[in-house]
Write an enzyme that holds these catalytic residues in place. Structure first.
Site, mmCIF file in Angstrom:
data_model
loop_
_atom_site.group_PDB
_atom_site.id
_atom_site.type_symbol
_atom_site.label_atom_id
_atom_site.label_comp_id
_atom_site.label_asym_id
_atom_site.label_seq_id
_atom_site.Cartn_x
_atom_site.Cartn_y
_atom_site.Cartn_z
ATOM 1 N N ASP A 147 36.145 -40.881 -17.259
ATOM 2 C CA ASP A 147 37.262 -40.382 -16.269
ATOM 3 C C ASP A 147 36.275 -39.922 -14.931
ATOM 4 O OD1 ASP A 147 39.448 -41.198 -17.599
ATOM 5 O OD2 ASP A 147 39.909 -39.092 -18.115
ATOM 6 N N LYS A 148 36.695 -40.159 -14.128
ATOM 7 C CA LYS A 148 35.866 -39.612 -12.743
ATOM 8 C C LYS A 148 35.704 -38.032 -12.895
ATOM 9 C CE LYS A 148 36.712 -38.781 -7.888
ATOM 10 N NZ LYS A 148 37.577 -38.971 -6.866
#
Length: 320
Positions: A147-148
């Protein structure tokens, strides 16, 4: 065979997929093959059925196989592909992030705050940054994703043959992943194996949400408590499957203790309290990857040190 351009006029091209080209998504193949063509146009010609695989329509997510024939319609390619802007801060972070590297692949300590690849509304990500830092590298592809807002171990293939073997390891659950997460509140259990199927959904605003559902895909995460603090708990999370947002949803829904800083599944009041202390990111870190090296056969274990901001937060909590 390839029906190439003649006299500068774009023609239909028929590409026979080789072993070196197989096992990649159709969109990734087209983006590489049609350098200079905007991604939006590539997705449009696939959606309209102008791109065909073995004379049939396919989705952009279709994985190419050796012997597939891809029909590419007449497309005028720009003389020079538009340059992807990669900020200096990301370039500097990536240059110092390599944890392990050989001829087949590398493992980097991904910085938080960056998507692993560019996309809608995102000009560039980790993979574009790496290609910018290493312009002479012939092949750099993501093996998996984070995930970012997650930091830590991220695997990048340097050869297509290595990419295929590493994908097989992930698909067969032969890669052991260990994360460190800080949960909101005190989780009083020492260990718990969460087995709760997950379903993906997209909101009207386009945001991807994941929730526990009997109709979802199987998902298992082993949580082990490492340290209790007055208002939070440090845990080790070992996902047995690799579903989207798996650790985040299992922590919030099954444990009842969401990850500190998680804006999507977390608690607003908790996140606000931690932001008031200067802490602004989600505390989820991919700490370790362990798997059998696909070339040498040796057991490989690589660990990513905690980013300074996470380490500082734990130090602060110990003083409370």
């Amino acid at each position: 065979m390839t029906t190439a351009e003649q006299g500068g006029t774009p023609k239909v091209q028929l590409i026979d997929i080789t072993e070196e080209q197989c096992d990649q998504r159709l969109d990734n193949f087209l983006i590489t093959f049609l350098k200079g063509v905007p991604k939006s146009h590539i997705y449009r010609i696939v959606r309209k059925g102008e791109v065909r695989v073995n004379k049939g329509r396919v989705d952009v997510k279709y994985r190419l196989e050796t012997g597939d024939q891809v029909r590419i319609p007449p497309v005028r390619v720009a003389e020079k592909a538009p340059e992807t802007f990669v900020g200096q801060h990301l370039q500097d972070a990536l240059a110092a992030s390599v944890l392990f590297e050989d001829e087949a692949f590398m493992i980097i300590n991904k910085p938080a705050g960056y998507a692993v690849h560019g996309g809608t509304g995102i000009n560039s990500g980790i993979i574009e940054g790496l290609r910018s830092v290493r312009p002479n590298a012939p092949f750099l592809e993501l093996v998996h994703r984070l995930d970012k807002d997650t930091s830590g171990c991220l695997l990048i293939a340097k050869k297509r043959s290595a990419l295929k073997k590493l994908h097989t390891l992930f698909r067969e659950d032969q890669v052991q992943k260990t994360y460190l997460a800080l949960l909101a509140g005190q989780w009083l259990r020492k260990k718990l194996l969460v087995s709760a199927p997950l379903q993906k959904n997209q909101t009207q605003g386009g945001e991807r949400m994941v929730f526990i559902s009997k109709t979802g895909k199987e998902a298992e995460t082993l949580f082990r408590r490492l340290k209790l603090f007055p208002d939070c708990t440090l845990v080790e999370a070992a996902p047995k499957t690799g579903r989207t947002h798996q650790i985040r949803v299992h922590a919030a829904s099954s444990l009842g203790h969401p990850i500190v800083g998680d804006e999507r599944y977390g608690q607003d009041d908790v996140n606000k309290a931690f932001r008031s202390r200067g802490y602004k990111r989600m505390f989820l870190h991919a700490a370790t990857l362990q798997f059998t090296h696909p070339v040498t056969g040796a057991l490989l274990t690589v660990s990513a040190p905690l980013p300074q901001q996470l380490d500082d937060l734990l130090t602060y909590e110990e003083r409370l």
